[in-house]
Design a protein around this motif. Sequence first.
Motif, PDB file in Angstrom:
ATOM      1  N   GLU A  46       0.843  -1.131   0.156  1.00 14.57           N
ATOM      2  CA  GLU A  46      -0.073   0.156   0.028  1.00 14.57           C
ATOM      3  C   GLU A  46       0.919   1.194  -0.063  1.00 14.57           C
ATOM      4  O   GLU A  46       1.917   1.316   0.542  1.00 14.57           O
ATOM      5  CB  GLU A  46      -0.891   0.109   1.183  1.00 14.57           C
ATOM      6  N   GLY A  47       0.416   2.231  -0.616  1.00 13.92           N
ATOM      7  CA  GLY A  47       1.187   3.588  -0.935  1.00 13.92           C
ATOM      8  C   GLY A  47       2.276   3.616  -1.721  1.00 13.92           C
ATOM      9  O   GLY A  47       1.934   2.671  -2.610  1.00 13.92           O
ATOM     10  N   ASN A  48       3.130   4.440  -1.911  1.00 11.91           N
ATOM     11  CA  ASN A  48       3.746   4.797  -3.069  1.00 11.91           C
ATOM     12  C   ASN A  48       5.097   5.003  -2.791  1.00 11.91           C
ATOM     13  O   ASN A  48       5.819   5.903  -3.471  1.00 11.91           O
ATOM     14  CB  ASN A  48       3.395   5.896  -3.852  1.00 11.91           C
ATOM     15  N   SER A  49       5.694   4.645  -1.689  1.00  8.71           N
ATOM     16  CA  SER A  49       6.940   4.781  -1.233  1.00  8.71           C
ATOM     17  C   SER A  49       7.982   3.875  -1.752  1.00  8.71           C
ATOM     18  O   SER A  49       8.865   3.321  -0.988  1.00  8.71           O
ATOM     19  CB  SER A  49       7.108   4.822   0.435  1.00  8.71           C
ATOM     20  N   THR A  50       7.994   3.469  -3.178  1.00  6.29           N
ATOM     21  CA  THR A  50       8.808   2.647  -3.448  1.00  6.29           C
ATOM     22  C   THR A  50      10.510   3.029  -3.622  1.00  6.29           C
ATOM     23  O   THR A  50      10.936   4.208  -3.798  1.00  6.29           O
ATOM     24  CB  THR A  50       8.208   2.381  -5.049  1.00  6.29           C
ATOM     25  N   LEU A  51      10.968   2.096  -3.552  1.00  8.64           N
ATOM     26  CA  LEU A  51      12.608   2.283  -3.403  1.00  8.64           C
ATOM     27  C   LEU A  51      13.344   1.532  -4.476  1.00  8.64           C
ATOM     28  O   LEU A  51      13.130   0.181  -4.499  1.00  8.64           O
ATOM     29  CB  LEU A  51      13.071   1.909  -2.177  1.00  8.64           C
ATOM     30  N   PHE A  52      13.960   2.217  -5.251  1.00 12.12           N
ATOM     31  CA  PHE A  52      15.110   1.443  -6.207  1.00 12.12           C
ATOM     32  C   PHE A  52      16.425   1.706  -5.610  1.00 12.12           C
ATOM     33  O   PHE A  52      16.692   2.631  -5.252  1.00 12.12           O
ATOM     34  CB  PHE A  52      14.997   1.966  -7.487  1.00 12.12           C
ATOM     35  N   SER A  53      16.930   0.604  -5.519  1.00 11.67           N
ATOM     36  CA  SER A  53      18.600   0.607  -4.930  1.00 11.67           C
ATOM     37  C   SER A  53      19.287  -0.208  -5.633  1.00 11.67           C
ATOM     38  O   SER A  53      18.823  -1.315  -6.235  1.00 11.67           O
ATOM     39  CB  SER A  53      18.222   0.364  -3.526  1.00 11.67           C
ATOM     40  N   ALA A  54      20.605  -0.056  -5.638  1.00  8.02           N
ATOM     41  CA  ALA A  54      21.829  -0.681  -6.018  1.00  8.02           C
ATOM     42  C   ALA A  54      22.650  -1.027  -5.112  1.00  8.02           C
ATOM     43  O   ALA A  54      23.083  -0.168  -4.238  1.00  8.02           O
ATOM     44  CB  ALA A  54      22.412  -0.028  -7.274  1.00  8.02           C
ATOM     45  N   LEU A  55      23.300  -2.131  -5.203  1.00 10.94           N
ATOM     46  CA  LEU A  55      24.434  -2.441  -4.033  1.00 10.94           C
ATOM     47  C   LEU A  55      25.801  -2.805  -4.937  1.00 10.94           C
ATOM     48  O   LEU A  55      25.426  -3.791  -5.730  1.00 10.94           O
ATOM     49  CB  LEU A  55      24.046  -3.394  -3.159  1.00 10.94           C
ATOM     50  N   ALA A  56      26.779  -2.280  -4.561  1.00 14.37           N
ATOM     51  CA  ALA A  56      28.159  -2.994  -5.289  1.00 14.37           C
ATOM     52  C   ALA A  56      29.097  -3.119  -4.306  1.00 14.37           C
ATOM     53  O   ALA A  56      29.358  -2.199  -3.334  1.00 14.37           O
ATOM     54  CB  ALA A  56      28.640  -1.970  -6.446  1.00 14.37           C
ATOM     55  N   ILE A  57      29.726  -4.113  -4.147  1.00 15.49           N
ATOM     56  CA  ILE A  57      30.754  -4.398  -3.014  1.00 15.49           C
ATOM     57  C   ILE A  57      32.069  -4.484  -3.878  1.00 15.49           C
ATOM     58  O   ILE A  57      32.095  -5.343  -4.984  1.00 15.49           O
ATOM     59  CB  ILE A  57      30.726  -5.803  -2.453  1.00 15.49           C
ATOM     60  N   ALA A  58      33.152  -3.609  -3.611  1.00 15.26           N
ATOM     61  CA  ALA A  58      34.315  -3.355  -4.497  1.00 15.26           C
ATOM     62  C   ALA A  58      35.276  -2.982  -3.754  1.00 15.26           C
ATOM     63  O   ALA A  58      35.361  -2.459  -2.623  1.00 15.26           O
ATOM     64  CB  ALA A  58      33.992  -2.459  -5.693  1.00 15.26           C
ATOM     65  N   ASN A  59      36.653  -3.265  -4.155  1.00 12.08           N
ATOM     66  CA  ASN A  59      37.963  -2.808  -3.943  1.00 12.08           C
ATOM     67  C   ASN A  59      37.820  -1.365  -3.552  1.00 12.08           C
ATOM     68  O   ASN A  59      37.206  -0.573  -4.732  1.00 12.08           O
ATOM     69  CB  ASN A  59      38.898  -3.088  -4.478  1.00 12.08           C
ATOM     70  N   PRO A  60      37.986  -0.412  -2.458  1.00 11.94           N
ATOM     71  CA  PRO A  60      37.955   0.764  -2.564  1.00 11.94           C
ATOM     72  C   PRO A  60      38.412   1.586  -3.828  1.00 11.94           C
ATOM     73  O   PRO A  60      37.942   2.711  -4.208  1.00 11.94           O
ATOM     74  CB  PRO A  60      38.251   1.326  -1.151  1.00 11.94           C
ATOM     75  N   ALA A  61      39.606   0.974  -4.268  1.00  9.77           N
ATOM     76  CA  ALA A  61      40.342   1.781  -5.496  1.00  9.77           C
ATOM     77  C   ALA A  61      39.461   1.652  -6.786  1.00  9.77           C
ATOM     78  O   ALA A  61      39.548   2.485  -7.424  1.00  9.77           O
ATOM     79  CB  ALA A  61      41.435   1.070  -5.867  1.00  9.77           C
ATOM     80  N   ASN A  62      38.459   0.638  -6.737  1.00  8.73           N
ATOM     81  CA  ASN A  62      37.817   0.676  -8.164  1.00  8.73           C
ATOM     82  C   ASN A  62      36.434   1.225  -7.937  1.00  8.73           C
ATOM     83  O   ASN A  62      35.681   1.130  -8.915  1.00  8.73           O
ATOM     84  CB  ASN A  62      37.431  -0.909  -8.228  1.00  8.73           C
ATOM     85  N   VAL A  63      36.144   1.786  -6.521  1.00 11.27           N
ATOM     86  CA  VAL A  63      34.714   2.588  -6.413  1.00 11.27           C
ATOM     87  C   VAL A  63      34.375   3.606  -7.462  1.00 11.27           C
ATOM     88  O   VAL A  63      33.342   4.009  -8.142  1.00 11.27           O
ATOM     89  CB  VAL A  63      34.722   2.815  -4.887  1.00 11.27           C
ATOM     90  N   PRO A  64      35.538   4.537  -7.718  1.00 10.27           N
ATOM     91  CA  PRO A  64      34.998   5.572  -8.610  1.00 10.27           C
ATOM     92  C   PRO A  64      34.674   5.098  -9.990  1.00 10.27           C
ATOM     93  O   PRO A  64      33.675   5.494 -10.588  1.00 10.27           O
ATOM     94  CB  PRO A  64      36.181   6.317  -8.552  1.00 10.27           C
ATOM     95  N   LYS A  65      35.484   4.177 -10.523  1.00  7.38           N
ATOM     96  CA  LYS A  65      35.004   3.621 -11.858  1.00  7.38           C
ATOM     97  C   LYS A  65      33.816   2.984 -11.946  1.00  7.38           C
ATOM     98  O   LYS A  65      32.830   3.019 -12.783  1.00  7.38           O
ATOM     99  CB  LYS A  65      36.173   2.760 -12.343  1.00  7.38           C
ATOM    100  N   ALA A  66      33.562   2.106 -10.626  1.00 10.66           N
ATOM    101  CA  ALA A  66      32.330   1.242 -10.537  1.00 10.66           C
ATOM    102  C   ALA A  66      31.137   2.540 -10.384  1.00 10.66           C
ATOM    103  O   ALA A  66      30.050   2.288 -11.217  1.00 10.66           O
ATOM    104  CB  ALA A  66      32.284   0.587  -9.325  1.00 10.66           C
ATOM    105  N   GLU A  67      31.106   3.569  -9.754  1.00  8.78           N
ATOM    106  CA  GLU A  67      30.076   4.411  -9.581  1.00  8.78           C
ATOM    107  C   GLU A  67      29.920   5.036 -10.892  1.00  8.78           C
ATOM    108  O   GLU A  67      29.022   5.346 -11.589  1.00  8.78           O
ATOM    109  CB  GLU A  67      30.615   5.628  -8.589  1.00  8.78           C
ATOM    110  N   ALA A  68      31.071   5.577 -11.927  1.00 13.51           N
ATOM    111  CA  ALA A  68      30.813   6.022 -13.107  1.00 13.51           C
ATOM    112  C   ALA A  68      30.095   5.279 -13.996  1.00 13.51           C
ATOM    113  O   ALA A  68      29.372   5.466 -14.948  1.00 13.51           O
ATOM    114  CB  ALA A  68      32.287   6.540 -13.653  1.00 13.51           C
ATOM    115  N   SER A  69      30.462   3.821 -13.890  1.00 18.42           N
ATOM    116  CA  SER A  69      30.051   2.593 -14.780  1.00 18.42           C
ATOM    117  C   SER A  69      28.213   2.700 -14.567  1.00 18.42           C
ATOM    118  O   SER A  69      27.546   2.463 -15.368  1.00 18.42           O
ATOM    119  CB  SER A  69      30.512   1.321 -14.729  1.00 18.42           C
TER     120      SER A  69
END
Length: 168
Positions: A46-69
């Motif tokens: 009931e209601g309209n509080s829908t949540l779209f989420s994404a999760l990535a587990i990565a080496n911190p050094a790869n996070v900027p590239k993963a975020e950009a992708s």
Amino acid sequence: SDPDYPAMVLANYMLGGSITARIPNRIRNNEGLSYTVNTSLSVPAEGNSTLFSALAIANPANVPKAEASFKDEIAKTLRDGFTADEIATAKKAFADSRMVSRSQDTALLTQVASHELIGRTFQWDGEVEAKVQALTPAQINAALKKHLDPANISIVKAGDFKAAGVYQ
């Protein structure tokens, strides 16, 4: 009960609901930037509080590239949409995954309990699954453009980025 619900369920599945979906395929399988990555769509009964989420587990050094992708893949999907072939493949895989889920005792028990709590039946599931199978590419792409706004996506990161030399 929203008419876009079936389209958003399938759009989420194609974005990140399986290991070969767009976002995991790019970030994990092709670019090798994460250990796991997926998306989910949480829709209340009931209601309209829908949540779209994404999760990535990565080496911190790869996070900027993963975020950009991730951002790039969302932008490409919103710009170009899903193809008819991609949708046909996803419809079959989605239907198969639902059938497998109902064949596992724990998952089935969870579904029965959930349905009892919110007053639904497996007939409701069947109706949603039939609506998913009847979707056209235009319906799916229009629903995604209507409900997913990249400007409203919040990205939360945690990790030792200083040691990785990123986000300085």
